[in-house]
Design an enzyme around this catalytic site. Structure first.
Site, mmCIF file in Angstrom:
data_model
loop_
_atom_site.group_PDB
_atom_site.id
_atom_site.type_symbol
_atom_site.label_atom_id
_atom_site.label_comp_id
_atom_site.label_asym_id
_atom_site.label_seq_id
_atom_site.Cartn_x
_atom_site.Cartn_y
_atom_site.Cartn_z
ATOM 1 N N LYS A 270 19.657 69.124 52.842
ATOM 2 C CA LYS A 270 20.580 69.883 52.030
ATOM 3 C C LYS A 270 20.228 71.433 52.197
ATOM 4 O O LYS A 270 20.986 72.219 51.903
ATOM 5 C CB LYS A 270 20.079 69.464 50.441
ATOM 6 C CG LYS A 270 20.812 68.145 50.114
ATOM 7 C CD LYS A 270 20.501 68.067 48.571
ATOM 8 C CE LYS A 270 19.147 68.186 48.141
ATOM 9 N NZ LYS A 270 18.458 66.774 48.251
ATOM 10 N N ARG B 117 11.004 59.287 45.823
ATOM 11 C CA ARG B 117 12.084 60.191 45.640
ATOM 12 C C ARG B 117 13.512 59.659 45.689
ATOM 13 O O ARG B 117 14.409 59.769 45.325
ATOM 14 C CB ARG B 117 11.751 61.301 46.737
ATOM 15 C CG ARG B 117 10.522 62.278 46.156
ATOM 16 C CD ARG B 117 10.688 63.591 46.838
ATOM 17 N NE ARG B 117 9.482 64.498 46.814
ATOM 18 C CZ ARG B 117 8.520 64.361 47.419
ATOM 19 N NH1 ARG B 117 8.576 63.914 48.659
ATOM 20 N NH2 ARG B 117 7.547 65.182 47.034
ATOM 21 N N ARG C 172 20.894 67.088 39.125
ATOM 22 C CA ARG C 172 20.666 65.917 39.359
ATOM 23 C C ARG C 172 20.681 64.720 38.530
ATOM 24 O O ARG C 172 20.493 63.721 38.922
ATOM 25 C CB ARG C 172 19.275 66.014 40.095
ATOM 26 C CG ARG C 172 19.112 66.797 41.314
ATOM 27 C CD ARG C 172 17.667 66.409 41.948
ATOM 28 N NE ARG C 172 17.249 67.472 42.735
ATOM 29 C CZ ARG C 172 16.439 67.270 43.857
ATOM 30 N NH1 ARG C 172 16.251 66.366 44.018
ATOM 31 N NH2 ARG C 172 16.361 68.589 44.694
ATOM 32 N N ARG D 282 0.764 66.106 55.804
ATOM 33 C CA ARG D 282 0.974 66.376 54.479
ATOM 34 C C ARG D 282 0.416 65.180 53.667
ATOM 35 O O ARG D 282 1.086 64.193 53.437
ATOM 36 C CB ARG D 282 2.593 66.421 54.055
ATOM 37 C CG ARG D 282 3.155 67.819 54.693
ATOM 38 C CD ARG D 282 4.598 67.859 54.037
ATOM 39 N NE ARG D 282 5.309 68.526 54.919
ATOM 40 C CZ ARG D 282 6.534 68.731 54.638
ATOM 41 N NH1 ARG D 282 7.340 68.323 53.326
ATOM 42 N NH2 ARG D 282 7.581 69.577 55.310
ATOM 43 N N ARG E 230 7.384 62.961 59.840
ATOM 44 C CA ARG E 230 7.033 64.393 59.561
ATOM 45 C C ARG E 230 5.835 64.625 58.643
ATOM 46 O O ARG E 230 5.003 65.238 59.124
ATOM 47 C CB ARG E 230 8.313 65.164 58.890
ATOM 48 C CG ARG E 230 8.288 66.563 58.860
ATOM 49 C CD ARG E 230 9.486 66.905 58.556
ATOM 50 N NE ARG E 230 9.568 67.131 57.052
ATOM 51 C CZ ARG E 230 10.651 67.289 56.215
ATOM 52 N NH1 ARG E 230 11.864 67.722 56.728
ATOM 53 N NH2 ARG E 230 10.689 67.252 54.979
HETATM 54 P P1 ADP Z 1 14.290 67.064 47.944
HETATM 55 O O1 ADP Z 1 15.767 66.725 47.623
HETATM 56 O O2 ADP Z 1 13.863 66.654 49.325
HETATM 57 O O3 ADP Z 1 13.559 65.862 47.143
HETATM 58 P P2 ADP Z 1 14.029 69.514 46.603
HETATM 59 O O4 ADP Z 1 13.288 70.852 47.388
HETATM 60 O O5 ADP Z 1 15.353 69.718 46.255
HETATM 61 O O6 ADP Z 1 13.552 68.350 47.630
HETATM 62 O O7 ADP Z 1 13.102 69.125 45.245
HETATM 63 C C1 ADP Z 1 11.697 68.878 45.367
HETATM 64 C C2 ADP Z 1 11.634 68.430 43.794
HETATM 65 O O8 ADP Z 1 11.691 69.326 42.937
HETATM 66 C C3 ADP Z 1 12.099 67.203 43.457
HETATM 67 O O9 ADP Z 1 11.611 66.110 43.959
HETATM 68 C C4 ADP Z 1 11.913 67.448 41.974
HETATM 69 O O10 ADP Z 1 10.598 66.779 41.405
HETATM 70 C C5 ADP Z 1 12.079 68.753 41.791
HETATM 71 N N1 ADP Z 1 13.335 69.165 41.533
HETATM 72 C C6 ADP Z 1 14.129 69.851 42.427
HETATM 73 N N2 ADP Z 1 15.360 70.101 41.607
HETATM 74 C C7 ADP Z 1 15.452 69.162 40.424
HETATM 75 C C8 ADP Z 1 16.488 69.159 39.598
HETATM 76 N N3 ADP Z 1 17.495 69.481 39.482
HETATM 77 N N4 ADP Z 1 15.916 68.230 38.439
HETATM 78 C C9 ADP Z 1 14.637 67.837 38.170
HETATM 79 N N5 ADP Z 1 13.908 68.184 39.208
HETATM 80 C C10 ADP Z 1 14.100 68.824 40.261
#
Ligand code: ADP
Length: 186
Positions: A8, A139, A83, A128, A122
């Site tokens: 994304k 997740r 989300r 990590r 990764r």
């Molecule tokens: P990914 O989609 O790979 O999990 P992101 O970088 O989009 O990674 O998000 C990392 C973390 O940030 C998420 O796992 C969550 O904890 C938090 N986060 C990001 N966007 C939101 C959102 N819209 N609502 C709640 N938590 C969020």
């Protein structure tokens, strides 16, 4: 939209560039706040570390402030937001206020098993420690439970573009551009 590891962030930056608008990534904003040790970062980190979503009130306020910035006035691309159903409703309210409209929702579809395997490799290569298998799987689970249902919500509005997210970055970008270039901009 798309599960963690679908690419994304990468695609959001390229697409936002293409349309000359900012890519607003909630994940990036949270990570910057974590690195800077801000109160917001401290609040977000405990959730992020466990693969859980940061509470809606915190996330919504942050996005509200961000889209009020002058660079977002001509339009913006949201990466990783909304989300949850509460965030969908909040976003509707926000853009009604700012005078924007939601033109398109891009959903990257991927092979979940392949993505999890990639993320695990990764995490190992980059050492990590925080990205444990448990957190990586959590997740994906949270995405399936809380975010995937939103695709249907947007589908009923007729603005969903499901894009095959597997393959080379450039190939996926081309598929996204092909879909979005014909969408009328509000
Ligand atoms: P990914 O989609 O790979 O999990 P992101 O970088 O989009 O990674 O998000 C990392 C973390 O940030 C998420 O796992 C969550 O904890 C938090 N986060 C990001 N966007 C939101 C959102 N819209 N609502 C709640 N938590 C969020």
């Amino acid at each position: 939209m798309g599960p963690p590891g679908a690419g994304k962030g990468t695609q959001a930056r390229v697409a936002a560039d293409h349309f000359g608008i900012p890519a607003i990534s909630t994940g990036d904003i949270f990570r910057t706040n974590v690195s800077n040790g801000t109160p917001l970062g401290k609040k977000a980190q405990e959730y992020m570390d466990q693969g859980e979503y940061v509470p809606d009130e915190v996330t919504n306020l942050m996005v509200r402030n961000r889209i009020d910035e002058p660079d977002a006035e001509p339009g913006f691309l949201l990466d990783g937001y909304p989300r949850t159903l509460a965030q969908v409703e909040e976003l509707d309210g926000m853009i009604k206020y700012t005078g924007h409209a939601l033109d398109a929702v891009v959903v990257l579809t991927v092979d979940a098993d392949e993505i999890v395997a990639q993320l695990l490799r990764r995490a190992q290569v980059e050492g990590r420690a925080d990205d444990t298998e448990e957190v990586i799987r959590r997740r994906q689970e949270v995405y399936g439970e809380q975010t995937e249902p939103l695709v249907e919500v947007y589908r009923t509005r007729g603005i969903v573009h499901e894009i095959d997210g597997m393959g080379a970055v450039e190939e996926v970008t081309k598929r996204i551009f092909d879909a979005l270039d014909v969408v009328p901009q509000s």
